[in-house]
Design a protein around this motif. Structure first.
Motif, PDB file in Angstrom:
ATOM      1  N   LEU A 281      44.950   8.339   0.735  1.00  0.00           N
ATOM      2  CA  LEU A 281      46.161   9.324   1.414  1.00  0.00           C
ATOM      3  C   LEU A 281      46.720   8.487   2.354  1.00  0.00           C
ATOM      4  N   THR A 282      48.065   7.759   2.729  1.00  0.00           N
ATOM      5  CA  THR A 282      48.587   6.712   3.192  1.00  0.00           C
ATOM      6  C   THR A 282      49.544   7.288   3.932  1.00  0.00           C
ATOM      7  N   ALA A 283      49.788   6.422   5.003  1.00  0.00           N
ATOM      8  CA  ALA A 283      50.792   7.245   6.707  1.00  0.00           C
ATOM      9  C   ALA A 283      52.232   7.451   5.715  1.00  0.00           C
ATOM     10  N   GLU A 284      52.546   6.796   4.964  1.00  0.00           N
ATOM     11  CA  GLU A 284      53.926   7.296   3.994  1.00  0.00           C
ATOM     12  C   GLU A 284      53.754   9.028   2.873  1.00  0.00           C
ATOM     13  N   ILE A 285      52.716   8.474   2.616  1.00  0.00           N
ATOM     14  CA  ILE A 285      52.863   9.598   2.003  1.00  0.00           C
ATOM     15  C   ILE A 285      52.838  10.995   3.189  1.00  0.00           C
ATOM     16  N   GLY A 286      51.986  11.169   4.047  1.00  0.00           N
ATOM     17  CA  GLY A 286      51.490  12.124   4.851  1.00  0.00           C
ATOM     18  C   GLY A 286      52.987  12.231   5.237  1.00  0.00           C
ATOM     19  N   ALA A 287      53.532  11.082   5.493  1.00  0.00           N
ATOM     20  CA  ALA A 287      54.995  11.700   6.420  1.00  0.00           C
ATOM     21  C   ALA A 287      55.735  12.239   5.024  1.00  0.00           C
ATOM     22  N   GLU A 288      55.976  11.908   4.391  1.00  0.00           N
ATOM     23  CA  GLU A 288      56.017  13.060   2.852  1.00  0.00           C
ATOM     24  C   GLU A 288      56.086  14.458   3.003  1.00  0.00           C
ATOM     25  N   ILE A 289      54.825  14.481   2.971  1.00  0.00           N
ATOM     26  CA  ILE A 289      54.027  16.125   3.411  1.00  0.00           C
ATOM     27  C   ILE A 289      54.272  16.834   4.079  1.00  0.00           C
ATOM     28  N   THR A 290      54.520  16.348   5.428  1.00  0.00           N
ATOM     29  CA  THR A 290      54.872  16.906   6.644  1.00  0.00           C
ATOM     30  C   THR A 290      56.202  17.099   6.806  1.00  0.00           C
ATOM     31  N   ALA A 291      57.295  16.356   5.784  1.00  0.00           N
ATOM     32  CA  ALA A 291      58.557  16.580   6.138  1.00  0.00           C
ATOM     33  C   ALA A 291      58.913  17.647   5.013  1.00  0.00           C
ATOM     34  N   ILE A 292      58.007  17.640   3.562  1.00  0.00           N
ATOM     35  CA  ILE A 292      58.658  18.266   2.832  1.00  0.00           C
ATOM     36  C   ILE A 292      57.831  20.070   3.321  1.00  0.00           C
ATOM     37  N   LEU A 293      56.821  20.090   3.973  1.00  0.00           N
ATOM     38  CA  LEU A 293      55.997  21.679   4.535  1.00  0.00           C
ATOM     39  C   LEU A 293      57.277  21.758   5.841  1.00  0.00           C
ATOM     40  N   ARG A 294      57.248  20.655   6.674  1.00  0.00           N
ATOM     41  CA  ARG A 294      58.270  21.515   7.462  1.00  0.00           C
ATOM     42  C   ARG A 294      60.001  22.145   7.083  1.00  0.00           C
ATOM     43  N   LYS A 295      60.642  21.478   5.719  1.00  0.00           N
ATOM     44  CA  LYS A 295      61.588  21.505   5.297  1.00  0.00           C
ATOM     45  C   LYS A 295      62.692  21.268   6.062  1.00  0.00           C
ATOM     46  N   ASP A 296      62.744  19.817   6.892  1.00  0.00           N
ATOM     47  CA  ASP A 296      63.641  19.353   7.096  1.00  0.00           C
ATOM     48  C   ASP A 296      63.276  17.036   6.819  1.00  0.00           C
ATOM     49  N   ASP A 297      64.193  17.230   7.023  1.00  0.00           N
ATOM     50  CA  ASP A 297      64.153  15.115   6.287  1.00  0.00           C
ATOM     51  C   ASP A 297      64.131  14.190   8.035  1.00  0.00           C
ATOM     52  N   VAL A 298      63.198  15.093   8.967  1.00  0.00           N
ATOM     53  CA  VAL A 298      63.421  14.211  10.377  1.00  0.00           C
ATOM     54  C   VAL A 298      62.278  12.908  10.380  1.00  0.00           C
ATOM     55  N   LEU A 299      61.284  13.486   9.842  1.00  0.00           N
ATOM     56  CA  LEU A 299      60.244  12.472   9.714  1.00  0.00           C
ATOM     57  C   LEU A 299      60.015  11.749   7.765  1.00  0.00           C
ATOM     58  N   ARG A 300      61.220  12.120   6.855  1.00  0.00           N
ATOM     59  CA  ARG A 300      61.087  11.765   5.820  1.00  0.00           C
ATOM     60  C   ARG A 300      61.395  10.206   5.618  1.00  0.00           C
ATOM     61  N   PRO A 301      60.460   9.474   5.266  1.00  0.00           N
ATOM     62  CA  PRO A 301      60.721   8.004   5.043  1.00  0.00           C
ATOM     63  C   PRO A 301      62.149   7.770   4.043  1.00  0.00           C
ATOM     64  N   LEU A 302      62.119   6.446   4.545  1.00  0.00           N
ATOM     65  CA  LEU A 302      63.770   6.272   3.479  1.00  0.00           C
ATOM     66  C   LEU A 302      63.255   5.619   2.599  1.00  0.00           C
ATOM     67  N   ARG A 303      63.003   5.958   1.699  1.00  0.00           N
ATOM     68  CA  ARG A 303      61.961   5.829   0.523  1.00  0.00           C
ATOM     69  C   ARG A 303      62.245   6.778  -0.650  1.00  0.00           C
ATOM     70  N   PRO A 304      62.271   6.739  -1.643  1.00  0.00           N
ATOM     71  CA  PRO A 304      62.665   8.020  -2.875  1.00  0.00           C
ATOM     72  C   PRO A 304      60.796   8.349  -3.360  1.00  0.00           C
ATOM     73  N   VAL A 305      60.891   9.448  -3.640  1.00  0.00           N
ATOM     74  CA  VAL A 305      59.463  10.591  -3.733  1.00  0.00           C
ATOM     75  C   VAL A 305      59.635  10.339  -4.820  1.00  0.00           C
ATOM     76  N   VAL A 306      58.123   9.596  -5.834  1.00  0.00           N
ATOM     77  CA  VAL A 306      57.800   9.795  -6.644  1.00  0.00           C
ATOM     78  C   VAL A 306      57.124  11.162  -7.269  1.00  0.00           C
ATOM     79  N   SER A 307      57.557  11.902  -7.716  1.00  0.00           N
ATOM     80  CA  SER A 307      56.588  12.982  -8.057  1.00  0.00           C
ATOM     81  C   SER A 307      55.890  12.774  -9.718  1.00  0.00           C
ATOM     82  N   VAL A 308      55.064  13.024  -9.552  1.00  0.00           N
ATOM     83  CA  VAL A 308      54.026  13.302 -10.575  1.00  0.00           C
ATOM     84  C   VAL A 308      53.706  13.572 -11.707  1.00  0.00           C
TER      85      VAL A 308
END
Length: 308
Positions: A281-308
């Motif tokens: 688990l990296t900081a980039e993925i952790g930031a994406e997790i936080t952004a998704i669960l916060r339901k905003d784009d404040v913490l989302r990193p500037l890279r596309p989300v790769v779906s499993v």
């Protein structure tokens, strides 16, 4: 269903007896002693015997109705004391989350901060000395002890007025520093995917934290009673010291388990959210997790989300 309800009734009776009748009965007895003896005769056993003889010699004490009323009053007093201790315990748990905004809390927080900064300076000095001679065992031990003294205050720079508040805050800071995860936002979702055994361990430790807070509530009640009967003050101080020790142990274990849950099951949460996490688990993925669960784009990193 009948067997389940019967077992549930037994558990409720057992918990009620343990939390209200026993502890509340002891406190109710202390209240009676405070009323009868007071400060001047606080440990006068002769006076207590005289009072007991007077009560037993009273003709009304032989009536069944009087005995029932006295027993009911004692049980009600014990139950009331138990409820008061529970409410006071909730206040103790609330105090663990204080941030130092209030005057007294701010003074305590600044005092802890100064202690931590002093310990940090000792660690820095010990590390500089160790760099000059890395083979000296005395310097290595000195550095190790300095680090332990600093961590005994707080694992991160101290900010809260109490050790427990700082320990709870440290878990949030450490998880965010390692994974860019907002623990307050992520924890309820992570809880849903934890194995039953892990949730059981966490629940058991939470119960120990609550029990320690309730014990502190009893200690505060005895301290208040100490205004009228000084042995109660001694009892209250001892109970507060025991509750402090238990609370620190329980909160320390709880925060370690919370951080461990993030370490071990953070990748599973990422997979449930549709994020690719093939390695650690990296900081980039952790930031994406936080952004998704916060339901905003404040913490989302500037890279596309790769779906499993």
């Amino acid at each position: 269903m009948n067997a389940f309800l019967a077992e549930l009734g037994k558990q409720l009776v057992t918990r009620w007896t343990a939390t209200l009748v026993v502890s509340g009965g002891l406190f109710a007895g202390a209240v009676v002693l405070a009323q009868v003896l007071g400060h001047r005769n606080a440990v006068n056993l002769r006076m207590l015997r005289v009072w007991l003889d007077m009560v037993s010699a009273d003709p009304t004490s032989e009536r069944g109705t009087t005995v029932l009323i006295a027993a009911a009053g004692f049980l009600l007093g014990a139950a009331a004391a138990g409820l008061m201790s529970g409410a006071t315990g909730l206040l103790v748990e609330w105090s663990w989350g204080l941030t130092g905004a209030a005057p007294l809390a701010g003074w305590l927080a600044r005092s802890r901060q100064r202690r931590w900064e002093k310990a940090e300076a000792e660690v820095a000095a010990a590390e500089r000395a160790l760099l000059a001679d890395t083979t000296d065992p005395v310097l290595r031990e000195r550095t190790r002890m300095a680090i332990l003294r600093r961590e005994a205050i707080c694992l991160v720079p101290a900010e809260r007025p109490t050790w427990i508040g700082d320990r709870l805050h440290a878990s949030d800071v450490r998880v965010h520093s390692s994974y860019s995860i907002d623990l307050v936002t992520v924890w309820p979702r992570l809880w849903l995917i934890l194995p039953e055994a892990v949730r059981g361990e966490l629940t058991a430790v939470q119960d120990r934290c609550t029990s320690a807070a309730r014990l502190a509530g009893w200690g505060l009640l005895y301290v208040v009673l100490g205004m009228f009967w000084w042995p109660a003050l001694v009892i209250g101080l001892v109970v507060l010291l025991v509750s402090r020790h238990r609370a620190r142990l329980a909160v320390g274990v709880y925060t370690d388990l919370v951080e461990s849950a993030v370490d071990m099951y953070g990748r599973r949460l990422a997979a449930h959210l549709g994020l690719a996490c093939p390695g650690r688990l990296t900081a980039e993925i952790g930031a994406e997790i936080t952004a998704i669960l916060r339901k905003d784009d404040v913490l989302r990193p500037l890279r596309p989300v790769v779906s499993v």
